[in-house]
Design an enzyme around this catalytic site. Sequence first.
Site, PDB file in Angstrom:
ATOM      1  N   SER A  64     -20.854  -2.004  39.896  1.00  0.00           N
ATOM      2  CA  SER A  64     -20.869  -0.620  39.405  1.00  0.00           C
ATOM      3  C   SER A  64     -20.667   0.309  40.590  1.00  0.00           C
ATOM      4  CB  SER A  64     -22.215  -0.321  38.749  1.00  0.00           C
ATOM      5  OG  SER A  64     -22.333   1.058  38.496  1.00  0.00           O
TER       6      SER A  64
ATOM      7  N   TYR B 289     -31.512  -0.577  39.271  1.00  0.00           N
ATOM      8  CA  TYR B 289     -30.231  -1.072  38.711  1.00  0.00           C
ATOM      9  C   TYR B 289     -29.147  -1.000  39.791  1.00  0.00           C
ATOM     10  CZ  TYR B 289     -25.766  -0.781  36.172  1.00  0.00           C
ATOM     11  OH  TYR B 289     -24.456  -0.963  35.763  1.00  0.00           O
TER      12      TYR B 289
HETATM   13  P1  NAP Z   1     -23.092  -3.263  26.836  1.00  0.00           P
HETATM   14  O1  NAP Z   1     -22.137  -2.511  25.980  1.00  0.00           O
HETATM   15  O2  NAP Z   1     -24.536  -2.904  26.815  1.00  0.00           O
HETATM   16  O3  NAP Z   1     -22.926  -4.824  26.486  1.00  0.00           O
HETATM   17  C1  NAP Z   1     -23.739  -5.732  27.168  1.00  0.00           C
HETATM   18  C2  NAP Z   1     -23.333  -7.148  26.826  1.00  0.00           C
HETATM   19  O4  NAP Z   1     -24.138  -8.028  27.628  1.00  0.00           O
HETATM   20  C3  NAP Z   1     -23.580  -7.528  25.387  1.00  0.00           C
HETATM   21  O5  NAP Z   1     -22.579  -8.446  24.988  1.00  0.00           O
HETATM   22  C4  NAP Z   1     -24.943  -8.231  25.451  1.00  0.00           C
HETATM   23  O6  NAP Z   1     -25.138  -9.193  24.413  1.00  0.00           O
HETATM   24  C5  NAP Z   1     -24.840  -8.931  26.785  1.00  0.00           C
HETATM   25  N1  NAP Z   1     -26.105  -9.259  27.411  1.00  0.00           N
HETATM   26  C6  NAP Z   1     -27.128  -8.431  27.745  1.00  0.00           C
HETATM   27  N2  NAP Z   1     -28.129  -9.127  28.320  1.00  0.00           N
HETATM   28  C7  NAP Z   1     -27.724 -10.419  28.346  1.00  0.00           C
HETATM   29  C8  NAP Z   1     -28.315 -11.616  28.795  1.00  0.00           C
HETATM   30  N3  NAP Z   1     -29.541 -11.638  29.347  1.00  0.00           N
HETATM   31  N4  NAP Z   1     -27.621 -12.773  28.654  1.00  0.00           N
HETATM   32  C9  NAP Z   1     -26.389 -12.783  28.074  1.00  0.00           C
HETATM   33  N5  NAP Z   1     -25.777 -11.668  27.640  1.00  0.00           N
HETATM   34  C10 NAP Z   1     -26.442 -10.509  27.767  1.00  0.00           C
HETATM   35  O7  NAP Z   1     -22.656  -3.215  28.390  1.00  0.00           O
HETATM   36  P2  NAP Z   1     -21.322  -2.628  29.081  1.00  0.00           P
HETATM   37  O8  NAP Z   1     -21.478  -1.168  29.224  1.00  0.00           O
HETATM   38  O9  NAP Z   1     -20.126  -3.188  28.435  1.00  0.00           O
HETATM   39  O10 NAP Z   1     -21.498  -3.221  30.574  1.00  0.00           O
HETATM   40  C11 NAP Z   1     -20.931  -4.451  30.951  1.00  0.00           C
HETATM   41  C12 NAP Z   1     -21.118  -4.616  32.454  1.00  0.00           C
HETATM   42  O11 NAP Z   1     -20.505  -3.526  33.137  1.00  0.00           O
HETATM   43  C13 NAP Z   1     -22.582  -4.642  32.910  1.00  0.00           C
HETATM   44  O12 NAP Z   1     -22.733  -5.565  33.951  1.00  0.00           O
HETATM   45  C14 NAP Z   1     -22.803  -3.221  33.422  1.00  0.00           C
HETATM   46  O13 NAP Z   1     -23.833  -3.150  34.387  1.00  0.00           O
HETATM   47  C15 NAP Z   1     -21.440  -2.925  34.013  1.00  0.00           C
HETATM   48  N6  NAP Z   1     -21.170  -1.491  34.119  1.00  0.00           N
HETATM   49  C16 NAP Z   1     -21.101  -0.706  32.993  1.00  0.00           C
HETATM   50  C17 NAP Z   1     -20.861   0.657  33.130  1.00  0.00           C
HETATM   51  C18 NAP Z   1     -20.778   1.575  31.955  1.00  0.00           C
HETATM   52  O14 NAP Z   1     -20.747   2.811  32.154  1.00  0.00           O
HETATM   53  N7  NAP Z   1     -20.740   1.087  30.731  1.00  0.00           N
HETATM   54  C19 NAP Z   1     -20.702   1.210  34.409  1.00  0.00           C
HETATM   55  C20 NAP Z   1     -20.777   0.374  35.515  1.00  0.00           C
HETATM   56  C21 NAP Z   1     -21.016  -0.971  35.362  1.00  0.00           C
HETATM   57  P3  NAP Z   1     -25.953  -8.794  23.040  1.00  0.00           P
HETATM   58  O15 NAP Z   1     -25.091  -7.786  22.330  1.00  0.00           O
HETATM   59  O16 NAP Z   1     -26.075 -10.070  22.320  1.00  0.00           O
HETATM   60  O17 NAP Z   1     -27.256  -8.205  23.491  1.00  0.00           O
END
Ligand code: NAP
Length: 249
Positions: free
Chosen positions: A146, A160
């Site tokens: 991130s 985080y």
């Molecule tokens: P999201 O929409 O909250 O989706 C999270 C995904 O991770 C879901 O498929 C969830 O499965 C799964 N998950 C959560 N905990 C888990 C665990 N313990 N074991 C296996 N699967 C797990 O997240 P996102 O925004 O797409 O983010 C994806 C990645 O990008 C993350 O690493 C996040 O830190 C990074 N990121 C995101 C942003 C942003 O603004 N969105 C910015 C920077 C970095 P379930 O649905 O089954 O719970």
Amino acid sequence: MTAWVLITGGSRGIGAATALRCAQAGWDVAINYARDHAAAELLTSRLRASGRRALALQADVADEAQVAAMFERLDAAGGPGARLAGLVNNAGIVAPAARLEAMDMARWRRLFDVNVIGTLLCCQQAARRMSTARGGAGGAIVNLSSRAAEFGSAGVYVDYAATKGAVDTLTKGLARELIAEGIRVNGVRPGIIETDIHAASGMDAGAAAAGIPIQRLGRAEEVAEAIAWLLSDAASYTVGALLDVAGGR
Ligand code: NAP
């Protein structure tokens, strides 16, 4: 020979967009998820409809035994001649926005277990299968970090941000450790992307748009594009890179 990519946290958000983009690029796609079985099954139906093979694998990436069992299920279900050639460590969590003095140990443990230990465990399982030194045929790993790793997220979630700093360091180290065994490791550092993750922190992501040079939030598909490129042979000389996909932030 079919090549599988495993995308952790692939049922929603950036992971789901990456799964669809990888299928378009010709990968067979395994998506891991934690709880939302219905979302994972719906996505695998869409992936199969696009002509690729697809699997949904439930496992908590923070749990060593569950991660090992997930990779074994993929080994068994992949089919004759199939091999794991790609891993996207995308599963990640945030926690409610807070200052340091209001945080507790349970929160820190869970953030580090999922975001850092989960990435380590999956890299270990993938490296054992991909390494040319162990009879594998090489592969590519992309870790989701991130931009928070750079800024530190003061006042909202320094913990985080610290997990993502660890992911960056791990990415650079593993890239140098594994490249001689045919495995390219790189990272992607998204800015603020429109997904469900912000509900968990209570952060008003929309309000942040004005502070981003490009003046809008990012879309999951825009991050997926960078991940798919790093996985592909087009990125054959890109090793240990941290690619910011953040609208100039
Ligand atoms: P999201 O929409 O909250 O989706 C999270 C995904 O991770 C879901 O498929 C969830 O499965 C799964 N998950 C959560 N905990 C888990 C665990 N313990 N074991 C296996 N699967 C797990 O997240 P996102 O925004 O797409 O983010 C994806 C990645 O990008 C993350 O690493 C996040 O830190 C990074 N990121 C995101 C942003 C942003 O603004 N969105 C910015 C920077 C970095 P379930 O649905 O089954 O719970």
